[in-house]
Motif scaffolding. Structure first.
Motif, PDB file in Angstrom:
ATOM      1  N   PRO A 240       0.786  -1.233   0.000  1.00  0.00           N
ATOM      2  CA  PRO A 240       0.000   0.000   0.000  1.00  0.00           C
ATOM      3  C   PRO A 240       0.816   1.279   0.000  1.00  0.00           C
ATOM      4  O   PRO A 240       0.243   2.366  -0.110  1.00  0.00           O
ATOM      5  N   VAL A 241       2.140   1.184   0.139  1.00  0.00           N
ATOM      6  CA  VAL A 241       2.937   2.395   0.277  1.00  0.00           C
ATOM      7  C   VAL A 241       2.791   3.304  -0.936  1.00  0.00           C
ATOM      8  O   VAL A 241       2.630   4.521  -0.819  1.00  0.00           O
ATOM      9  N   GLN A 242       2.847   2.691  -2.137  1.00  0.00           N
ATOM     10  CA  GLN A 242       2.694   3.514  -3.344  1.00  0.00           C
ATOM     11  C   GLN A 242       1.356   4.237  -3.360  1.00  0.00           C
ATOM     12  O   GLN A 242       1.278   5.397  -3.758  1.00  0.00           O
ATOM     13  N   LEU A 243       0.302   3.549  -2.914  1.00  0.00           N
ATOM     14  CA  LEU A 243      -1.013   4.176  -2.884  1.00  0.00           C
ATOM     15  C   LEU A 243      -1.049   5.359  -1.929  1.00  0.00           C
ATOM     16  O   LEU A 243      -1.586   6.421  -2.248  1.00  0.00           O
ATOM     17  N   TRP A 244      -0.460   5.187  -0.749  1.00  0.00           N
ATOM     18  CA  TRP A 244      -0.502   6.274   0.233  1.00  0.00           C
ATOM     19  C   TRP A 244       0.315   7.479  -0.204  1.00  0.00           C
ATOM     20  O   TRP A 244      -0.097   8.620  -0.010  1.00  0.00           O
ATOM     21  N   VAL A 245       1.495   7.212  -0.796  1.00  0.00           N
ATOM     22  CA  VAL A 245       2.310   8.326  -1.292  1.00  0.00           C
ATOM     23  C   VAL A 245       1.596   9.030  -2.443  1.00  0.00           C
ATOM     24  O   VAL A 245       1.559  10.265  -2.520  1.00  0.00           O
ATOM     25  N   PHE A 246       0.995   8.241  -3.330  1.00  0.00           N
ATOM     26  CA  PHE A 246       0.243   8.834  -4.437  1.00  0.00           C
ATOM     27  C   PHE A 246      -0.941   9.656  -3.913  1.00  0.00           C
ATOM     28  O   PHE A 246      -1.211  10.761  -4.408  1.00  0.00           O
ATOM     29  N   SER A 247      -1.628   9.139  -2.911  1.00  0.00           N
ATOM     30  CA  SER A 247      -2.762   9.863  -2.337  1.00  0.00           C
ATOM     31  C   SER A 247      -2.324  11.182  -1.728  1.00  0.00           C
ATOM     32  O   SER A 247      -2.999  12.209  -1.882  1.00  0.00           O
ATOM     33  N   ALA A 248      -1.177  11.182  -1.030  1.00  0.00           N
ATOM     34  CA  ALA A 248      -0.673  12.421  -0.443  1.00  0.00           C
ATOM     35  C   ALA A 248      -0.350  13.441  -1.526  1.00  0.00           C
ATOM     36  O   ALA A 248      -0.625  14.643  -1.381  1.00  0.00           O
ATOM     37  N   ALA A 249       0.227  12.965  -2.637  1.00  0.00           N
ATOM     38  CA  ALA A 249       0.550  13.873  -3.741  1.00  0.00           C
ATOM     39  C   ALA A 249      -0.712  14.441  -4.375  1.00  0.00           C
ATOM     40  O   ALA A 249      -0.790  15.641  -4.689  1.00  0.00           O
ATOM     41  N   VAL A 250      -1.722  13.609  -4.570  1.00  0.00           N
ATOM     42  CA  VAL A 250      -2.977  14.089  -5.145  1.00  0.00           C
ATOM     43  C   VAL A 250      -3.662  15.075  -4.215  1.00  0.00           C
ATOM     44  O   VAL A 250      -4.226  16.094  -4.665  1.00  0.00           O
ATOM     45  N   ASN A 251      -3.640  14.812  -2.920  1.00  0.00           N
ATOM     46  CA  ASN A 251      -4.232  15.749  -1.966  1.00  0.00           C
ATOM     47  C   ASN A 251      -3.581  17.121  -2.057  1.00  0.00           C
ATOM     48  O   ASN A 251      -4.268  18.156  -2.055  1.00  0.00           O
ATOM     49  N   LEU A 252      -2.251  17.140  -2.137  1.00  0.00           N
ATOM     50  CA  LEU A 252      -1.541  18.410  -2.259  1.00  0.00           C
ATOM     51  C   LEU A 252      -1.877  19.101  -3.567  1.00  0.00           C
ATOM     52  O   LEU A 252      -2.124  20.316  -3.603  1.00  0.00           O
ATOM     53  N   PHE A 253      -1.927  18.335  -4.650  1.00  0.00           N
ATOM     54  CA  PHE A 253      -2.250  18.907  -5.956  1.00  0.00           C
ATOM     55  C   PHE A 253      -3.642  19.535  -5.967  1.00  0.00           C
ATOM     56  O   PHE A 253      -3.816  20.671  -6.421  1.00  0.00           O
ATOM     57  N   THR A 254      -4.623  18.822  -5.449  1.00  0.00           N
ATOM     58  CA  THR A 254      -5.985  19.359  -5.450  1.00  0.00           C
ATOM     59  C   THR A 254      -6.115  20.554  -4.513  1.00  0.00           C
ATOM     60  O   THR A 254      -6.908  21.466  -4.783  1.00  0.00           O
ATOM     61  N   ASP A 255      -5.349  20.567  -3.417  1.00  0.00           N
ATOM     62  CA  ASP A 255      -5.358  21.747  -2.554  1.00  0.00           C
ATOM     63  C   ASP A 255      -4.909  22.989  -3.310  1.00  0.00           C
ATOM     64  O   ASP A 255      -5.505  24.068  -3.190  1.00  0.00           O
ATOM     65  N   VAL A 256      -3.841  22.842  -4.096  1.00  0.00           N
ATOM     66  CA  VAL A 256      -3.323  23.968  -4.863  1.00  0.00           C
ATOM     67  C   VAL A 256      -4.329  24.397  -5.929  1.00  0.00           C
ATOM     68  O   VAL A 256      -4.568  25.595  -6.139  1.00  0.00           O
ATOM     69  N   VAL A 257      -4.945  23.428  -6.593  1.00  0.00           N
ATOM     70  CA  VAL A 257      -5.938  23.754  -7.622  1.00  0.00           C
ATOM     71  C   VAL A 257      -7.105  24.532  -7.020  1.00  0.00           C
ATOM     72  O   VAL A 257      -7.551  25.556  -7.570  1.00  0.00           O
ATOM     73  N   ILE A 258      -7.604  24.075  -5.883  1.00  0.00           N
ATOM     74  CA  ILE A 258      -8.738  24.747  -5.243  1.00  0.00           C
ATOM     75  C   ILE A 258      -8.370  26.164  -4.822  1.00  0.00           C
ATOM     76  O   ILE A 258      -9.178  27.090  -4.911  1.00  0.00           O
ATOM     77  N   LEU A 259      -7.131  26.347  -4.364  1.00  0.00           N
ATOM     78  CA  LEU A 259      -6.699  27.685  -3.968  1.00  0.00           C
ATOM     79  C   LEU A 259      -6.622  28.629  -5.158  1.00  0.00           C
ATOM     80  O   LEU A 259      -7.049  29.789  -5.081  1.00  0.00           O
ATOM     81  N   LEU A 260      -6.077  28.127  -6.276  1.00  0.00           N
ATOM     82  CA  LEU A 260      -5.849  28.987  -7.437  1.00  0.00           C
ATOM     83  C   LEU A 260      -7.080  29.153  -8.324  1.00  0.00           C
ATOM     84  O   LEU A 260      -7.139  30.081  -9.129  1.00  0.00           O
ATOM     85  N   LEU A 261      -8.046  28.281  -8.185  1.00  0.00           N
ATOM     86  CA  LEU A 261      -9.184  28.267  -9.100  1.00  0.00           C
ATOM     87  C   LEU A 261      -9.900  29.613  -9.223  1.00  0.00           C
ATOM     88  O   LEU A 261     -10.168  30.076 -10.327  1.00  0.00           O
TER      89      LEU A 261
END
Length: 364
Positions: free
Chosen positions: A185-206
């Motif tokens: 599951p490590v790859q999934l958790w690291v990927f999830s953390a990256a997606v969370n950060l990406f969507t946070d930035v998108v929501i801020l800049l939108l």
């Protein structure tokens, strides 16, 4: 006085979530009594708050169960029956946490996006909001299913016999090893953390381009950008958690050492999102106190709002947000059997390092 890292996690969780509860309660007060409207964006944030309280309870039981044993006891068959119950509790609470954490963040982000939708009339902005809502919903659903079925049989995720079998040597064993099929599951958790950060930035800049393009005085445009930019708190917390996640995933020793930090920053990230997305609505408390005396002293009544006779969607350029009521595994590519369990949140790094030297496939 020494505080276990796990205790720090749930104590901090109680403090932060209590603060979030106060802010959300004030948000409902402002929205219902001062703005006269409560919508989906508020109910979504309340749902996120309830899930965050659930995560805090889970953090408490993670600490209570994991503090009842040390990782070094996993290799001593005579010790296993004594710690099996506590280990199963640790496995189960982490299994639950991975799921509820993702869902809780989803509701925070959906609440913000539904607010954007309520004030968006520009077709491009509205489409981008809908696209982001769709992406976050689908990603959360996929990540939740992936976490639920980390093992082909979900109950193997908290099976103590399957977990203990990882610490038996390659020779014959007194008890047969259970056959389990689990994914790394490590790859999934690291990927999830990256997606969370990406969507946070998108929501801020939108909304920033739309806000900067408003035909209003520059000071009001910058004020609006400042209001919407308070979400940078959640982005900072998400960045720190992403860094801790990278350290946590490097080795089993790091997993034990940084497990509590990972949980702690998960609390900070979620509560920062709840608070930063709700604070802008509290301006009505201070706005009402400032305006009421001046209007009485002048002896005039508040100006009446113009009526939209065309029933058109509210334009963001109408400064609706200011006006109020209309705001709508290590050395081997194969990990099997792989059961994920965090090492004790209060265990020493010495125990964890000893495990790593002989069993590279154990992860937290």
């Amino acid at each position: 006085m020494f505080l276990r890292p796990g205790m720090v996690v749930w104590v901090a969780g109680i403090i932060l979530t209590s603060l979030s509860t106060i802010v959300v309660a004030l948000r409902y007060y402002c929205r219902y009594f001062l703005m006269g409207t409560v919508g989906a964006t508020d109910h979504l944030m309340l749902t996120a708050l309830l899930i965050t309280w659930g995560n805090t309870v889970i953090n408490y039981y993670q600490d209570q169960t994991s503090s009842s044993f040390r990782p070094s006891q996993f290799r001593i068959p005579e010790k296993r029956p004594k710690i099996a119950a506590a280990l199963q509790g640790t496995l189960l609470t982490w299994y639950m946490y991975r799921i509820t954490y993702i869902i809780g963040l989803c509701f925070v982000k959906l609440s913000i996006l539904f607010f954007y939708r309520a004030i968006a009339s520009h077709i491009t902005f509205r489409r981008m909001v809908y696209a982001t809502i769709t992406f976050i919903s689908l990603y959360t659903f996929a990540a939740t299913i992936a976490n639920i079925f980390q093992c082909q049989n979900p109950s193997d995720s908290w099976s103590t016999s399957a977990y203990f079998s990882q610490f038996d040597g390659p020779g014959p064993s007194k008890t047969p090893k259970p056959k389990v099929r689990c994914n790394n599951p490590v790859q999934l958790w690291v990927f999830s953390a990256a997606v969370n950060l990406f969507t946070d930035v998108v929501i801020l800049l939108l909304p920033i381009p739309t806000l900067l393009g408003l035909r209003v005085p520059m000071n009001k445009r910058l004020a609006l950008v400042g209001i919407f930019s308070v979400g940078i708190m959640a982005i900072v917390a998400s960045c720190v958690r992403m860094w801790v996640m990278a350290l946590w995933s490097e080795s089993p020793a790091n997993s034990a050492h940084f497990g509590a930090d990972l949980l702690l920053w998960g609390q900070v990230e979620t509560n920062s999102g709840i608070i930063s997305a709700s604070v802008p609505f509290l301006r009505m408390i201070f706005r009402g106190r400032e305006k009421e005396p001046s209007e009485k002293n002048r002896g005039i009544s508040p100006p009446r709002r113009p009526v939209d006779t065309n029933n058109k969607p509210l334009e963001i350029s109408s400064m609706a947000f200011f006006s109020g009521p209309d705001v709508g595994p290590n050395g081997s590519p194969i990990w099997k059997p792989f059961i994920t369990v965090p090492a004790s949140l209060s265990s020493s790094s010495r125990d964890s390092a000893a495990l790593e030297a002989q069993h590279p496939h154990q992860t937290v």
